[in-house]
Design an enzyme around this catalytic site. Structure first.
Site, PDB file in Angstrom:
ATOM      1  N   TYR A  28      26.244 -17.212  11.354  1.00 60.13           N
ATOM      2  CA  TYR A  28      26.643 -17.824  12.621  1.00 60.13           C
ATOM      3  C   TYR A  28      28.151 -18.051  12.679  1.00 60.13           C
ATOM      4  O   TYR A  28      28.769 -17.849  13.722  1.00 60.13           O
ATOM      5  CB  TYR A  28      25.872 -19.120  12.854  1.00 60.13           C
TER       6      TYR A  28
ATOM      7  N   GLU B   5      20.602 -24.665  16.421  1.00 59.22           N
ATOM      8  CA  GLU B   5      20.377 -25.577  15.297  1.00 59.22           C
ATOM      9  C   GLU B   5      19.961 -24.721  14.109  1.00 59.22           C
ATOM     10  O   GLU B   5      19.229 -23.748  14.267  1.00 59.22           O
ATOM     11  CB  GLU B   5      19.256 -26.582  15.590  1.00 59.22           C
TER      12      GLU B   5
END
Length: 191
Positions: A110, A98
Site C-alpha cells: 500500500y 484498513e
C-alpha cells in the site's frame, strides 16, 4: 468479478481470512452501484480478487486477496493498480483502506501506491481484536500520482492483460488481447 467466479473466490476467502465473507455478501456487493470488484486469473484459474466502494469522492478498498499459492507473484499489485484506475474513472480523489497492524507485507504494498498511515481503529478485527491501521492515498488524480502508477505498471513483467476494461491512457486499443489461456500472464477481468 462475476457470479461465476464466486466459488473460486470463496475458496480463496476461506484460506486467507479468519472470518470470510459469505457468498451472499459478495452477491449483494456485485448488485450495488459505486462498486468495483475484480478477479485476477492465470489461464482459467482465479488466483485473486479485489473490491472497492465509492463514498462521494473517496474510494474505499474493501478487500484484496490472493490465493496463498500465488502470493509473492505480484497478483495483489496488479489488482490494486486496476482498482486505482477504476476508482479514478469513478471520480475518486483519494483512497482509503484498513489493514491489520501485523500485516507488514500488505502495508508495504500500500505504501508503494502512496498510502500513508492516518490512524488506527482499535479492536477492528473481530476474530482476535487486532487493531487496524487506517491508510490514505491523496490526490490520486494528480500528475505525480499518475507517474507513480505508471512506474508500478512498467515494473510488471509481463504486462497485465486487461479484459473487460477500456485501455488505460497511453495504451493502444486491444492492449492485452489475445493472451493464451495457458500463459502465465496475469489477467484482470470485470463484467
Amino acid at each position: 468479478m462475476r457470479r461465476r467466479h464466486l466459488r473460486a473466490i470463496l475458496a480463496i476467502e476461506a484460506q486467507v481470512y479468519p472470518r470470510p465473507w459469505s457468498s451472499r455478501l459478495f452477491e449483494d456487493e456485485l448488485e450495488r452501484g459505486g462498486r468495483v470488484y475484480l478477479v485476477a486469473r492465470v489461464g482459467p484459474t482465479v488466483v485473486g480478487y479485489a473490491g472497492l466502494l465509492m463514498i462521494a469522492d473517496d474510494g474505499h478498498v474493501a478487500t484484496v486477496a490472493v490465493d496463498p499459492v500465488w502470493q509473492g507473484h505480484r497478483v495483489a499489485t496488479r489488482l490494486l493498480a486496476e482498482l486505482v484506475r477504476q476508482s479514478q474513472r469513478l471520480g475518486a480523489n483519494q483512497l482509503t483502506l484498513e489493514v491489520r497492524m501485523s500485516n507488514v507485507r500488505a502495508q508495504g504494498l500500500y505504501r508503494r501506491f502512496g498510502f500513508a498511515p492516518a490512524g488506527a481503529r482499535k479492536g477492528y478485527y473481530g476474530d482476535n481484536g487486532e487493531d487496524a491501521l487506517v491508510m490514505w492515498a491523496h490526490e490520486i488524480g494528480s500528475d505525480d500520482y499518475q507517474a507513480r502508477l505508471d512506474a508500478i505498471d512498467a515494473d510488471l513483467v509481463p504486462a497485465t492483460a486487461r479484459l473487460g476494461f477500456d485501455a488505460p491512457v497511453g495504451v493502444g486499443a486491444g492492449a492485452g488481447d489475445g493472451a493464451h489461456p495457458a500463459s502465465s500472464r496475469g489477467r484482470m477481468e470485470r463484467p
